[in-house]
Design a protein around this motif. Structure first.
Motif, PDB file in Angstrom:
ATOM      1  N   SER A 135       0.826  -1.232   0.094  1.00 47.33           N
ATOM      2  CA  SER A 135       0.024   0.075   0.119  1.00 47.33           C
ATOM      3  C   SER A 135       0.753   1.223   0.008  1.00 47.33           C
ATOM      4  CB  SER A 135      -0.923  -0.021   1.088  1.00 47.33           C
ATOM      5  OG  SER A 135      -0.165  -0.222   2.462  1.00 47.33           O
ATOM      6  N   LEU A 136       2.020   1.139   0.507  1.00 51.33           N
ATOM      7  CA  LEU A 136       2.763   2.445   0.501  1.00 51.33           C
ATOM      8  C   LEU A 136       3.312   2.791  -0.781  1.00 51.33           C
ATOM      9  CD1 LEU A 136       4.968   2.358   3.781  1.00 51.33           C
ATOM     10  CD2 LEU A 136       2.707   3.557   3.367  1.00 51.33           C
ATOM     11  N   ALA A 137       3.701   1.761  -1.728  1.00 48.43           N
ATOM     12  CA  ALA A 137       3.817   2.072  -3.024  1.00 48.43           C
ATOM     13  C   ALA A 137       2.825   3.059  -3.680  1.00 48.43           C
ATOM     14  CB  ALA A 137       3.943   0.927  -3.704  1.00 48.43           C
ATOM     15  N   PHE A 138       1.596   2.757  -3.391  1.00 44.59           N
ATOM     16  CA  PHE A 138       0.499   3.752  -3.957  1.00 44.59           C
ATOM     17  C   PHE A 138       0.599   5.230  -3.123  1.00 44.59           C
ATOM     18  CE2 PHE A 138      -1.314  -0.325  -4.439  1.00 44.59           C
ATOM     19  CZ  PHE A 138      -1.332  -0.484  -5.845  1.00 44.59           C
ATOM     20  N   VAL A 139       0.948   5.280  -1.957  1.00 48.77           N
ATOM     21  CA  VAL A 139       1.247   6.751  -1.265  1.00 48.77           C
ATOM     22  C   VAL A 139       2.380   7.495  -1.783  1.00 48.77           C
ATOM     23  CG1 VAL A 139       1.945   7.721   0.894  1.00 48.77           C
ATOM     24  CG2 VAL A 139       0.270   5.719   0.918  1.00 48.77           C
ATOM     25  N   MET A 140       3.522   6.473  -2.259  1.00 50.85           N
ATOM     26  CA  MET A 140       4.590   7.126  -2.798  1.00 50.85           C
ATOM     27  C   MET A 140       4.177   7.542  -4.209  1.00 50.85           C
ATOM     28  SD  MET A 140       7.843   5.024  -0.970  1.00 50.85           S
ATOM     29  CE  MET A 140       7.349   3.678  -0.023  1.00 50.85           C
ATOM     30  N   GLY A 141       3.720   6.707  -4.815  1.00 52.54           N
ATOM     31  CA  GLY A 141       3.372   6.936  -6.357  1.00 52.54           C
ATOM     32  C   GLY A 141       2.455   8.357  -6.368  1.00 52.54           C
ATOM     33  N   GLY A 142       1.465   8.323  -5.439  1.00 53.55           N
ATOM     34  CA  GLY A 142       0.570   9.547  -5.566  1.00 53.55           C
ATOM     35  C   GLY A 142       1.383  10.818  -4.978  1.00 53.55           C
ATOM     36  N   ALA A 143       2.326  10.862  -4.225  1.00 60.08           N
ATOM     37  CA  ALA A 143       3.311  11.983  -3.821  1.00 60.08           C
ATOM     38  C   ALA A 143       3.914  12.392  -5.260  1.00 60.08           C
ATOM     39  CB  ALA A 143       4.093  11.528  -2.515  1.00 60.08           C
ATOM     40  N   LEU A 144       4.440  11.346  -5.654  1.00 61.10           N
ATOM     41  CA  LEU A 144       5.380  11.607  -6.883  1.00 61.10           C
ATOM     42  C   LEU A 144       4.713  12.058  -7.836  1.00 61.10           C
ATOM     43  CD1 LEU A 144       8.310  11.283  -8.152  1.00 61.10           C
ATOM     44  CD2 LEU A 144       7.463   9.128  -9.126  1.00 61.10           C
ATOM     45  N   GLY A 145       3.506  11.695  -8.191  1.00 61.54           N
ATOM     46  CA  GLY A 145       2.588  12.411  -9.096  1.00 61.54           C
ATOM     47  C   GLY A 145       2.073  13.999  -8.887  1.00 61.54           C
ATOM     48  N   VAL A 146       1.821  14.147  -7.587  1.00 60.89           N
ATOM     49  CA  VAL A 146       1.597  15.602  -6.970  1.00 60.89           C
ATOM     50  C   VAL A 146       2.776  16.341  -7.299  1.00 60.89           C
ATOM     51  CG1 VAL A 146       0.761  16.825  -5.114  1.00 60.89           C
ATOM     52  CG2 VAL A 146      -0.581  14.817  -5.682  1.00 60.89           C
ATOM     53  N   THR A 147       3.948  15.848  -6.886  1.00 58.30           N
ATOM     54  CA  THR A 147       5.068  16.591  -6.963  1.00 58.30           C
ATOM     55  C   THR A 147       5.361  17.091  -8.382  1.00 58.30           C
ATOM     56  OG1 THR A 147       5.757  15.618  -4.846  1.00 58.30           O
ATOM     57  CG2 THR A 147       7.592  16.737  -6.035  1.00 58.30           C
ATOM     58  N   ALA A 148       5.538  15.983  -9.274  1.00 56.00           N
ATOM     59  CA  ALA A 148       5.740  16.254 -10.720  1.00 56.00           C
ATOM     60  C   ALA A 148       4.997  17.426 -11.215  1.00 56.00           C
ATOM     61  CB  ALA A 148       5.664  15.072 -11.474  1.00 56.00           C
ATOM     62  N   LEU A 149       3.637  17.462 -11.003  1.00 59.69           N
ATOM     63  CA  LEU A 149       2.607  18.241 -11.474  1.00 59.69           C
ATOM     64  C   LEU A 149       2.884  19.452 -10.681  1.00 59.69           C
ATOM     65  CD1 LEU A 149      -0.689  16.441 -11.453  1.00 59.69           C
ATOM     66  CD2 LEU A 149       0.828  17.149 -13.489  1.00 59.69           C
ATOM     67  N   GLY A 150       3.178  19.524  -9.374  1.00 59.76           N
ATOM     68  CA  GLY A 150       3.386  20.846  -8.707  1.00 59.76           C
ATOM     69  C   GLY A 150       4.580  21.572  -9.241  1.00 59.76           C
ATOM     70  N   TYR A 151       5.652  20.636  -9.642  1.00 60.08           N
ATOM     71  CA  TYR A 151       7.014  21.429 -10.011  1.00 60.08           C
ATOM     72  C   TYR A 151       6.762  22.129 -11.201  1.00 60.08           C
ATOM     73  CZ  TYR A 151      10.618  20.495  -6.589  1.00 60.08           C
ATOM     74  OH  TYR A 151      11.373  20.620  -5.577  1.00 60.08           O
TER      75      TYR A 151
END
Length: 143
Positions: free
Chosen positions: A41-57
Motif C-alpha cells: 500500500s505504501l507504493a501507492f502513497v509514494m506514487g501519489g506523492a510523486l505524481g503530485v510533486t511532478a505536477l506541482g513542479y
C-alpha cells in the motif's frame, strides 16, 4: 503571514504522512518485507506523492519567482558523488532498520513514543555530525 502559511503547509504535509501510514513503522517495515508480510500500500502513497510533486513542479516553476521568496532555491549539483551516495545509504539503512524516515518521524513526535524520540535524537545527532564532517573537509580547500 509567511509563518502562518509555512505552518499550514507543514500541517498538511504531516497529516498526509500520518494518513498515508508513513508514520507507522510497522507498516513501513512490512512494505520492505517482500518475502514475508509484504504490504504494497505504501507504493501507492509514494506514487501519489510523486505524481503530485511532478505536477506541482511543472506548475510552480513556470512562475518567475515563488510567492514567499525572491528566488527558487533548487539544487545545482547535477552529478552523483560520494556525498549523495553516502547520504542515500544512511537514509535507506535508517529507514529500513527503524521504520522511520525524517518525514514520517517528525509528525509522530507528538505520540511521545520512545522509539520515535530515540530515532529523532539520533537523526539530529547524525545531521550535526555530517555538517561538522563536511565543514572540516572544506577547511583549507580553495576554489
Amino acid at each position: 503571514m509567511r509563518f502562518l502559511i509555512t505552518y499550514v503547509i507543514g500541517l498538511i504535509f504531516g497529516m498526509g504522512i500520518i494518513f498515508g501510514g508513513m508514520a507507522n513503522p510497522a507498516k513501513v517495515l512490512n512494505f520492505f518485507d517482500i518475502a514475508g508480510t509484504w504490504d504494497p500500500s505504501l507504493a501507492f502513497v509514494m506514487g501519489g506523492a510523486l505524481g503530485v510533486t511532478a505536477l506541482g513542479y511543472r506548475f510552480v516553476l513556470r512562475r518567475p519567482a515563488p510567492r514567499l521568496d525572491d528566488v527558487f532555491h533548487l539544487p545545482t549539483l547535477m552529478r552523483v558523488d560520494g556525498t549523495l551516495i553516502a547520504g542515500s545509504a544512511a537514509f535507506g539503512v535508517g529507514w529500513g532498520l527503524a521504520g522511520f524516515c525524517p518525514g514520517g518521524a517528525l509528525p509522530a513526535i507528538g505520540t511521545l513514543d520512545s522509539n520515535v524520540l530515540i530515532f529523532t535524537c539520533a537523526m539530529i545527532i547524525g545531521i550535526i555530525a555530517a555538517k561538522l564532517i563536511q565543514s572540516r573537509s572544506k577547511v583549507g580547500v580553495t576554489v
